[in-house]
Design a protein around this motif. Structure first.
Motif, mmCIF file in Angstrom:
data_model
loop_
_atom_site.group_PDB
_atom_site.id
_atom_site.type_symbol
_atom_site.label_atom_id
_atom_site.label_comp_id
_atom_site.label_asym_id
_atom_site.label_seq_id
_atom_site.Cartn_x
_atom_site.Cartn_y
_atom_site.Cartn_z
ATOM 1 N N ILE A 103 0.826 -1.212 0.000
ATOM 2 C CA ILE A 103 0.000 0.000 0.000
ATOM 3 C C ILE A 103 0.858 1.260 0.000
ATOM 4 O O ILE A 103 0.370 2.349 -0.341
ATOM 5 N N ASP A 104 2.143 1.139 0.368
ATOM 6 C CA ASP A 104 3.044 2.291 0.357
ATOM 7 C C ASP A 104 3.823 2.403 -0.954
ATOM 8 O O ASP A 104 4.215 3.513 -1.347
ATOM 9 N N THR A 105 4.073 1.286 -1.625
ATOM 10 C CA THR A 105 4.946 1.313 -2.800
ATOM 11 C C THR A 105 4.189 1.295 -4.132
ATOM 12 O O THR A 105 4.705 1.777 -5.140
ATOM 13 N N LEU A 106 2.975 0.716 -4.152
ATOM 14 C CA LEU A 106 2.260 0.592 -5.424
ATOM 15 C C LEU A 106 1.848 1.958 -5.945
ATOM 16 O O LEU A 106 1.202 2.729 -5.229
ATOM 17 N N PRO A 143 -2.905 -10.217 -8.911
ATOM 18 C CA PRO A 143 -1.769 -10.244 -7.964
ATOM 19 C C PRO A 143 -1.954 -9.295 -6.790
ATOM 20 O O PRO A 143 -1.578 -9.613 -5.655
ATOM 21 N N VAL A 144 -2.552 -8.124 -7.040
ATOM 22 C CA VAL A 144 -2.780 -7.168 -5.953
ATOM 23 C C VAL A 144 -3.817 -7.703 -4.974
ATOM 24 O O VAL A 144 -3.650 -7.624 -3.746
ATOM 25 N N LEU A 149 -5.375 -10.102 0.277
ATOM 26 C CA LEU A 149 -6.098 -11.130 1.026
ATOM 27 C C LEU A 149 -5.179 -11.916 1.949
ATOM 28 O O LEU A 149 -5.627 -12.463 2.964
ATOM 29 N N THR A 150 -3.897 -11.977 1.616
ATOM 30 C CA THR A 150 -2.938 -12.699 2.470
ATOM 31 C C THR A 150 -2.213 -11.768 3.437
ATOM 32 O O THR A 150 -1.384 -12.233 4.226
ATOM 33 N N HIS A 151 -2.498 -10.485 3.378
ATOM 34 C CA HIS A 151 -1.901 -9.508 4.291
ATOM 35 C C HIS A 151 -3.039 -8.634 4.820
ATOM 36 O O HIS A 151 -3.257 -7.507 4.356
ATOM 37 N N ASP A 162 -9.332 0.762 -0.612
ATOM 38 C CA ASP A 162 -9.508 1.411 -1.917
ATOM 39 C C ASP A 162 -9.017 0.516 -3.054
ATOM 40 O O ASP A 162 -9.693 0.372 -4.086
ATOM 41 N N LEU A 163 -7.846 -0.112 -2.871
ATOM 42 C CA LEU A 163 -7.325 -1.014 -3.903
ATOM 43 C C LEU A 163 -8.216 -2.235 -4.088
ATOM 44 O O LEU A 163 -8.478 -2.672 -5.219
#
Length: 371
Positions: A103-106, A143-144, A149-151, A162-163
């Motif tokens: 969420i910080d890098t994308l 992939p996002v 879902l795993t984090h 939002d993503l």
């Protein structure tokens, strides 16, 4: 003279607008990443490269409008690559490096992904749009979503929600709307086909198949507005009433069709012949001088005299010509060519008369009528 169709022009304009918006988005992304506090290699390289490529496509579309189909496919592929690369790179980096959060890098690609899906729906024809949308969703969104879902800690942050909404329900809603868009597109195509049929009826004479008077007036106005050298030929079949009275109206209709077809075969695509009324036809000839105009009129006269329609023995026509002047209006041009035609009829028919002498072309014989 063909009627201009606006469908291809609409597609070119739509693609030019989308490419311009993509270029603007690339330039803005370039400025944001270069001026921002954190500089990542892909963020500094991908936006300017994409901007340069989109600028090249805009230039190609401007210089080669007929390439709109190829340019559309290239633009879709570039957009896909510009979304797939950061989606996978930053997802893999965040998965392999616990200190990094997606969420910080994308980069902010979720809104661009919605635009990309809409482009697929609009520009990819038929069932291939479903396949393209599904492949695009798998390569960019999945992939996002799998990472979020795993984090769960990142998923429940404002950026994570939002993503998840952008790549999940919002993108699926676009796919669900695809059948609606296809139905509207089909209805628009049917309406366009009906419009084309009505235009054909308005622009074509139903008996002879040549252009109608309405279309002829429109072409003549366009020629007068453009200026330059141009000419008119008005022809009228000699003793046509006697043909109808002697052989019947079906024979007269056959003569009109044969004359119209014979004259149309002598003309170039840029030239126009229109049935002006009854047995009278108007020929509009752009880019001709007085000498060429007179020669074309003579060829038309000879072609009409060679027409053979059983049981009519002989068909002839009287022709008047007029070179258009810069000061001409629709009325003055028609009046001059009509006077020349009337003079040809008075002299016995089967001849060409010009409205006046043309000094510029130095054709001495144009002052008289040629039998």
């Amino acid at each position: 003279m063909p009627v201009q169709d606006s469908d291809d022009q609409y597609l070119r304009v739509a693609m030019m607008v989308l490419l311009s918006l993509a270029l603007l988005a690339g330039v803005c992304a370039t400025a944001i990443h270069w001026l921002g506090p954190v500089h990542r290699p892909m963020d500094r390289v991908l936006p300017p490269v994409a901007s340069a490529l989109f600028a090249g496509l805009i230039c190609a579309l401007w210089l080669r409008p007929a390439w709109v189909g190829v340019i559309t496919r290239i633009a879709l592929c570039l957009s896909a690559l510009a979304l797939i690369a950061p989606a996978w790179l930053y997802t893999v980096q965040a998965s392999l490096s616990p200190e990094l959060r997606l969420i910080d890098t994308l980069p902010p690609i979720s809104s661009l992904f919605a635009v990309f899906m809409a482009m697929l729906i609009i520009f990819v024809p038929g069932r291939r749009a479903y396949v393209a949308a599904a492949v695009g969703w798998v390569l960019v969104a999945s992939p996002v979503l799998v990472y979020l879902l795993t984090h769960r800690a990142e998923l429940w942050t404002p950026r994570g929600v939002d993503l998840a909404m952008a790549f999940g329900p919002a993108s699926l809603m676009l796919v669900v709307l695809l059948p609606v868009q296809r139905g509207l597109a089909g209805k628009i195509r049917r309406l366009a086909s009906e419009r084309d049929g009505i235009e054909v009826q308005l622009h074509r004479d139903p008996l002879t198949g040549v252009h109608s008077r309405l279309f002829g007036e429109r072409v003549l106005r366009d020629v007068l507005a453009r200026g330059g050298t141009a000419g008119l030929v008005m022809l009228d079949l000699d003793r046509f009433k006697a043909i109808n009275d002697t052989y019947g109206h079906p024979a007269g209709d056959g003569v009109l069709r044969a004359v119209a077809a014979s004259c149309e075969r002598l003309l170039r695509p840029s030239e126009c012949i229109a049935r002006w009324g009854g047995e009278e036809f108007l020929v509009i000839l752009p880019d001709v001088n007085a000498a060429a105009l007179h020669g074309i009129a003579e060829r038309l006269r000879v072609a009409i005299a060679a027409v053979s329609v059983v049981p009519v023995a002989q068909v002839t026509a009287s022709l008047g010509t007029a070179v258009l002047h810069p000061a001409d209006t629709l009325d003055t041009a028609l009046q001059r060519v009509d006077r020349a035609l009337y003079r040809a009829k008075e002299l016995g028919g089967d001849r060409v008369c010009t409205s006046e002498r043309s000094e510029d072309d130095q054709l001495q014989s144009l002052g008289a009528c040629a039998p």
